[in-house]
Enzyme design. Structure first.
Site, PDB file in Angstrom:
ATOM      1  N   CYS A 309     -49.527  80.808 -62.429  1.00  0.00           N
ATOM      2  CA  CYS A 309     -48.935  79.529 -62.026  1.00  0.00           C
ATOM      3  C   CYS A 309     -47.836  79.754 -60.995  1.00  0.00           C
ATOM      4  CB  CYS A 309     -48.384  78.787 -63.241  1.00  0.00           C
ATOM      5  SG  CYS A 309     -47.612  77.216 -62.814  1.00  0.00           S
ATOM      6  N   ARG A 312     -43.850  77.605 -61.689  1.00  0.00           N
ATOM      7  CA  ARG A 312     -43.150  77.820 -62.963  1.00  0.00           C
ATOM      8  C   ARG A 312     -41.651  77.597 -62.901  1.00  0.00           C
ATOM      9  NH1 ARG A 312     -44.934  83.647 -64.497  1.00  0.00           N
ATOM     10  NH2 ARG A 312     -45.823  83.692 -62.391  1.00  0.00           N
ATOM     11  N   TRP A 481     -48.074  68.804 -61.720  1.00  0.00           N
ATOM     12  CA  TRP A 481     -48.450  68.043 -60.542  1.00  0.00           C
ATOM     13  C   TRP A 481     -49.178  68.976 -59.569  1.00  0.00           C
ATOM     14  CZ3 TRP A 481     -43.379  68.423 -62.261  1.00  0.00           C
ATOM     15  CH2 TRP A 481     -42.609  69.414 -61.649  1.00  0.00           C
ATOM     16  N   GLU A 486     -54.743  72.646 -53.802  1.00  0.00           N
ATOM     17  CA  GLU A 486     -55.641  72.514 -54.956  1.00  0.00           C
ATOM     18  C   GLU A 486     -56.614  71.367 -54.736  1.00  0.00           C
ATOM     19  OE1 GLU A 486     -53.538  73.607 -58.959  1.00  0.00           O
ATOM     20  OE2 GLU A 486     -52.104  72.477 -57.764  1.00  0.00           O
TER      21      GLU A 486
END
Length: 1327
Positions: A309, A312, A481, A486
């Site tokens: 991720c 973070r 979010w 992505e």
């Protein structure tokens, strides 16, 4: 002699699951067969000693020489040792090598004893070379405890004991990774890991990652291969797998200890008690229950530990929704809907996780079958093409097989498919109103909109396993979010929507040649379109460059705080413009740390079907071949009869339960009464107010339920002070700690947050404690408009726990600004269920009926249940007497001397100084800083508006009494009779509505349901019933309209209200508190109040004007009229006893009220002279207003006080002064007097007083903290602790009000923060 030098002795403990943790083989030597260790099992007892290596020969076991035995006899000696027993192995190192123990110093500075195996001569050197070529070495390996060192002869051998850590047998699938045997020479958990040096090739900076030393050995990579780039490098957990108790305990201990370490607690007693409780639960059930705080910590750490991720940096702001009480798929769906609503937040996306019940046996899992909450369906067309998102084709087929039918469009949202408690799945259509989607357009290409592309706003991963503290939560969906790339990949990837070529052609690019880089150009433009569309729609999204920068900042933070950050470079680096981001150039260490999120196999591939599916798509997947046995009716009847006999015996003696409450407004008493009603279904329950309870009986109680409010900024209610003080004295007997004695205020400072920050306040008692046999639960009421939300309730919970009592259910919180009734109802149901399970009672209780009892009590409304009677010759009760009886306190009369308007006539606001005469009443004596509580009257126009809608035939001025129809048990039957309902004093209906009942607070859902019974219009009745269900619809209605009862009656004209309903169900009109603005020595016999007259309009300024009940009453009351009131002591807001100490006072607007009493008292002291002869300390005032000419109240008085020497310095912050910069009180403190503040708090032992609204008080506190950091050389944490210590030592004083002239703004902000608002239930019940 050489053989003796090659011998060591190792101590370990044999375990049931994996024995000694080694595998052996036979080696023939002259004269006998030797038992030689072939492999050391990773994680086993031998491995954790760090002293056993492949090639060692076992010479003796527990003093018995086995070299003279056959191989079978020797291994039988080892097998016959009982699990759990200590084992002493005498080992001979490999031939041609010299084995010995050596003491070394590690990089951490610690001294450890290690085993060293070195070649002994050329043959040994050659053997070592061959081993290294094969990838094996003999390494130094650290052990934790040294019993002996040097060469150990057989006749005087020592034992090197390693700590035994539980594991599971070789070959078992655990945590998604197979545990297999391995060579001891390879990396294992007992090997000391060195720091990993990581370089940033962009700026040449280097860092050391030390956190990886705490990593779990689940990395499937080895010296010959790297599996990091695989999507799912570790195997999945096997179907039906459930962790053994040993592994649960191992991970639970590590987690619990890490959790308590995160609290920076210096007292290990609470941690050790918790660990013992966990051990008991695991031994009984194989699992244990994480507290809410532990679960929240674990969820945040899982995000923090997620190596893939990039976002973070926000890990600490994760919102947890605890859904572990859910038992059905419907309940899961409702929780998911609440999750989506809260996270969407109108486009201001927030991160959250919803946690469902954990795995208990591997066959009753909770699963979300969707990979994400929101996914678009995929349909296989006859020509082989796919309409929709191709990645979801298989799951779409599963949904259709379950009965779902899509509309057949490109963007059909798939249903939620959920399975609860191992049952077969159910599907649910998501309500369209909770799903937010964005139409994708381009800022430059208008034709982009013609593509008809859209995407959802909330990415919520829903099929991963949450691994926390040894527990596995197979359903724990979490969301954040989007990063723009992505969505860009979702649109452009070939296995997704694949719009790349279509967009390229529209752009006029050469799509025939790769060298034209048309795909790159398309990907950039698509990402521009995504960012543009989300931003135009005011929806949270982040571009990949910003994401990269935030990750580098996160990496820096983690390096500072934890010494490392697990990071998967392959996933962190964005898929576009990679080398233009700093993360591309940063070396990273990828490792696995728990708590964590783990991949799971798709649910439909592993589900054990209870009922064999009929659809061919589902038939491809396994179903349970061993369904539960079907019992015959006779067997069921016998079981029921047997259970009934047992239950009858259990119910012969019900558990005694005491329900205690403390209240300021009566709400806690009402909730306590509802709690009593539900607990009576299975317990022998009674209810008492805290100030009526004999504290000496507390140690004898079995179960105690506490329902309490918090007054103001964290204080206990008046009728809870004595109880809180008594608990504190039980915790710290008088004389045991002189520093802590005597202050009731200290009770409220023991909320969870401060308790964990300052463990010195509560030292651990002996195990069990004074309340070691008591079990308890707490529901705390408060307002999030104040910073110390529900502080007194949390303080009671902490004190009970510290005294050894056992909490049966997590603390409940009810926010008066949002969803308090719904929060209480959910808590009461859960607490009752937990109590029943803890005491193993209530098996015959109809839970649905018990829960329904929360909706009403003996005095809930029903037509025909109450009646109103006119009294014959009985006069009205005197107002003071009536108020005293109603509020159970002495209320006395003061009279109005005068009322002075303090603001200029042209001001849009009103502030008045009200002067009251006390007539020498002893009950109205006070000291500067105290509060006066005033009982107002409702406006006549509002009262008349209600009387106009009362049922015809009612005389509003007749003196009346109300009676209730109650059932009484007489002999074998029940008799109904009318009994007086003494809720209100004897009075007329007009007086009741004017002086005793609240008609301006928005009606509760319960009251709306009662009103619905009397609506003759079916439409109006339906609307009232819908609002009466509570939930978000009611909260939105209350927040936007804030309707008074007259406005509700006006909006629903068919209502004709019975007077008995009003008298029995309307809430009581409560007192209003004002900080006293006068010194009793300057104005003997008087009380001054500085009153801001509250007026505002609802519905964004378009609704009717609302007035503050008390402020407008005081603004219109005439001279010599009576004002019922009493004094409330503010123990934590008094001037210091030592008048020579410096004082800083901060009070903008009406926050100046109590500060006026301070400078007046100082003026009196200066005029009278000081007995001690010491000059008074500095008194500095920082005041704030909008414009000096309009609303600088008490300007002349402060100037005079300065001339008198009472005020040393006077500063004024003007926020709306024409021609000047906007300035607030915190700006004055930061810019003009930081040195004065620093000296006051650090050198002079001075006091700070802050009075005003919560926002200002928070800003002032943060400003003082920043001064301590910048000018005092403190760290942020140290400065925060310093201010907290000042508060606890009564040197930093706050008099905070949560509702001000900015009432709507304050409520809006608090409402958005409230978990009650976040998780309101939509179920068809209401209080």
């Amino acid at each position: 002699m050489e053989g003796q030098q090659n011998i060591i002795v190792v101590g370990l403990v044999k375990r049931e699951v994996d024995g000694l943790g080694v595998s052996a083989k036979r080696r023939e030597v002259p004269g006998h067969s030797a038992v030689v260790i072939e492999e050391v099992i990773r994680g086993g007892p031998a491995d954790h000693t760090g002293m056993v290596q492949p090639g060692d020969t076992i010479v003796a076991v527990n003093g018995q020489d086995i070299e003279g035995l056959s191989y079978q006899e020797a291994t039988k000696v080892i097998r016959d040792i009982e699990p759990g027993k200590p084992v002493e192995l005498v080992l001979r190192g490999p031939k041609w090598f010299h084995t010995y123990l050596e003491t070394v110093r590690l990089n951490t500075g610690e001294t450890k004893t290690v085993r060293v195996t070195r070649p002994n001569g050329p043959i040994g050197a050659l053997t070592l070379l061959i081993q290294r070529m094969r990838g094996n070495t003999f390494d130094k390996r650290a052990i934790r405890k040294l019993e002996n060192r040097g060469d150990i002869p057989l006749n005087n051998r020592g034992v090197a004991n390693g700590d035994v850590i539980k594991s599971i047998p070789s070959g078992t699938i655990a945590n998604g990774c197979p545990v297999t045997g391995h060579r001891a020479a390879t990396v294992g958990p007992s090997r000391t890991r060195r720091p990993v040096r990581l370089k940033n090739w962009l700026n040449e900076r280097r860092i050391n990652d030390n956190l990886h030393s705490k990593a779990n050995d689940l990395n499937p990579c080895n010296d010959g291969r790297c599996l990091g780039p695989l999507m799912r490098p570790r195997p999945f957990t096997a179907p039906g797998y459930f962790r053994p108790k040993e592994e649960v305990l191992e991970q639970a201990k590590k987690f619990i200890f890490e959790y308590y370490a995160s609290l920076k607690s210096s007292d290990a007693g609470e941690r050790d008690r918790r660990w013992r409780d966990v051990q008991v639960q695991v031994e009984e059930k194989g699992v244990y229950h994480l507290t809410y705080d532990e679960l929240l910590y674990g969820a945040k750490m899982s995000w923090r530990n997620a190596p893939r991720c990039i976002g973070r940096i926000q890990w600490s702001k994760l919102q947890l929704f605890d859904a572990r009480d859910v038992t059905t798929a419907r309940g899961m769906f409702e929780a998911i809907c609440r999750h989506i609503k809260w996270c969407t937040n109108g486009g201001n996306i927030r991160s959250a996780i919803t946690v469902f019940p954990p795995r208990t046996d591997g066959r009753h899992d909770y699963k979300v079958w969707n990979g994400q909450f929101l996914k678009y369906a995929a349909y296989q067309l006859p020509d082989g093409s796919i309409l929709g998102d191709p990645i979801n084709l298989e799951f779409t087929e599963v949904c259709q097989a379950l009965g779902w039918k899509g509309e057949g469009t490109r963007f059909d949202l798939l249903p939620m498919v959920l399975s609860a408690n191992g049952e077969d799945p159910e599907w649910f259509e998501l309500p369209r109103d909770i799903v937010m989607e964005v139409n994708i357009t381009h800022p430059k290409y208008d034709w982009f909109e013609e593509l008809g592309i859209k995407w959802y706003c909330v990415p919520a991963v829903s099929n991963m396993l949450f691994d926390c503290g040894g527990l596995e939560f197979s359903a724990a969906p979490f969301s954040g979010w989007y990063m723009g790339t992505e969505v860009g990949r979702d649109l452009c990837d070939e296995n997704r929507l694949n719009i790349t070529e279509a967009v390229g052609k529209r752009m006029g690019l050469d799509v025939a040649r790769n060298s034209s880089l048309w795909k790159d150009a398309v990907f950039v433009e698509v990402n521009i379109a995504v960012l543009h569309s989300f931003q135009r729609n005011n929806t949270t999204i982040m571009d990949h460059h910003t994401a990269s920068e935030t990750f580098m900042k996160h990496l820096e933070n983690e390096q500072r705080l934890r010494g490392g950050c697990p990071s998967d470079w392959v996933w962190i680096v964005p898929p576009m413009s990679a080398s233009l981001t700093e993360v591309f150039h940063q070396e990273m260490a990828n490792y696995h740390v728990r708590p964590s999120f783990e991949y799971q196999e798709d649910a439909w591939l592993l589900h054990l079907w209870r009922k064999k599916p009929e659809h061919p798509v589902l038939l491809k997947y396994a179903y349970d071949e061993n369904p539960k046995r079907k019992y015959r009716l006779k067997e069921v009847a016998l079981a029921v009869k047997f259970a009934a006999v047992l239950m009858k015996k259990a119910l012969n003696k019900r558990v005694k339960t005491t329900i205690l409450y403390a209240t300021e407004t009566g709400k806690s008493e009402s909730f306590a009464s509802s709690t009593l009603t539900i607990f009576k279904h299975a317990f022998d329950a009674k209810m008492m107010c805290m100030d009526e309870y004999d504290i000496t009986n507390l140690e004898k109680e079995e179960l105690v339920i506490v329902v309490t409010s918090t007054f103001g900024n964290g204080d206990p209610p008046d009728n809870g002070e004595a109880f809180g003080q008594a608990l504190l004295h039980m915790r710290h007997p008088p004389g045991s700690d002189k520093k802590r004695s005597g202050s009731v205020r200290r009770v409220s400072s023991i909320s969870k947050a401060s308790y964990r920050r300052q463990q010195k306040l509560l030292r651990q008692l002996r195990d069990g404690g004074a309340l070691g046999k008591v079990r308890y639960g707490v529901f705390a009421l408060g307002s999030r408009a104040y910073p110390h939300f529900c502080a007194f309730g949390h303080a009671i919970d902490t004190l009970f726990e510290s005294l050894g009592a056992e909490r049966i259910h997590p603390v409940g919180e009810g926010d008066e600004l949002c969803g308090q009734e719904e929060s209480f109802r959910a808590w009461a149901k859960g607490a009752f269920k937990s109590a029943c399970e803890r005491y193993d009672v209530g098996h015959d209780v109809n839970m649905e009926e018990a829960n329904a009892s929360l909706l009403g009590s003996d005095f809930s409304w029903a037509p025909g249940k109450f009646r109103v009677l006119q009294t014959k010759g009985l006069p009205e009760t005197d107002i003071l007497e009536g108020l005293s009886k109603l509020h159970r306190r002495t209320v006395v009369s003061s009279t109005v001397i005068s009322r002075t308007q303090l603001q200029a006539p042209e001001s849009s606001r009103q502030t008045c100084l009200v002067q009251l005469e006390t007539h020498g009443a002893q009950e109205l004596r006070y000291v500067p800083g105290d509060h006066v509580a005033v009982f107002p009257a409702n406006e006549d126009r509002l009262v008349q508006a209600i009387l106009d809608r009362v049922e015809k035939g009612t005389n509003p001025d007749a003196v009346i009494q109300i009676e209730a129809l109650q059932e009484k048990k007489i002999g074998a039957g029940l008799v109904k009779s009318w009994t007086p309902h003494d809720r209100l004093p004897t009075c007329s209906l007009r007086t009741a509505l004017s002086r005793y009942l609240d008609v301006t607070t928005p009606p509760s859902p319960q009251l709306l349901l009662y009103l619905a019974m009397h609506a003759t219009s079916s439409r109006e009745r339906a609307e009232l019933e819908a609002l009466g269900k509570g939930g978000l619809r009611y909260e939105d209605w209350k927040f936007e309209a804030a309707p008074t009862l007259p406005e509700v009656l006006q909006h629903y004209p068919s209502l004709q209200v019975p007077p008995a309903l009003l008298l029995s169900q309307l809430p009581v009109l409560q007192q209003r508190y004002y900080s006293i603005s006068s010194s009793p020595h300057m104005y003997p016999g008087q009380i001054h109040a500085t009153v801001a007259v509250v007026k505002y309009r609802t519905r964004g300024g378009q609704g009717p004007e609302h007035s503050g009940v008390c402020s407008n009453w005081l603004n219109t009351i005439k001279s010599n009229e009576s004002v019922p009131c009493f004094i409330r002591t503010a123990k934590n807001f008094h001037l210091p006893e030592n008048s020579s100490l410096p004082v800083l006072m901060v009070g903008p607007g009406t926050g100046i009220a109590p500060l006026r009493s301070f400078w007046q008292q100082r003026q009196v002291d200066i005029k009278a002279g000081t007995a001690s002869g010491h000059p008074p300390g500095d008194m500095t005032l920082v005041f704030g207003c909008r414009q000096s000419r309009v609303d600088h109240i008490y300007k002349e008085e402060t100037a005079q006080a300065r001339r008198d020497g009472a005020l040393t310095d006077l500063y004024t912050a003007l926020s709306r002064e024409p021609g000047t910069t906007k300035t607030y009180v915190q700006d004055i403190i930061r810019q003009q007097i930081p040195k004065k503040v620093l000296d006051l708090v650090l050198k002079d032992g001075g006091h700070i007083y802050v009075c005003g609204d919560v926002t200002m008080a928070t800003d002032v506190g943060e400003t003082v903290q920043r001064i301590l950091v910048k000018h005092g050389g403190m760290s942020v944490a140290r400065a925060e602790d310093f201010i907290n210590n000042m508060k606890d030592n009564n040197r930093y004083h706050e008099d905070i009000f949560g509702v001000t002239l900015k009432t709507h703004e304050v409520e809006d902000a608090a409402r958005k923060r409230s978990p009650s608002f976040i998780s309101l239930s939509e179920e068809n019940t209401s209080l």
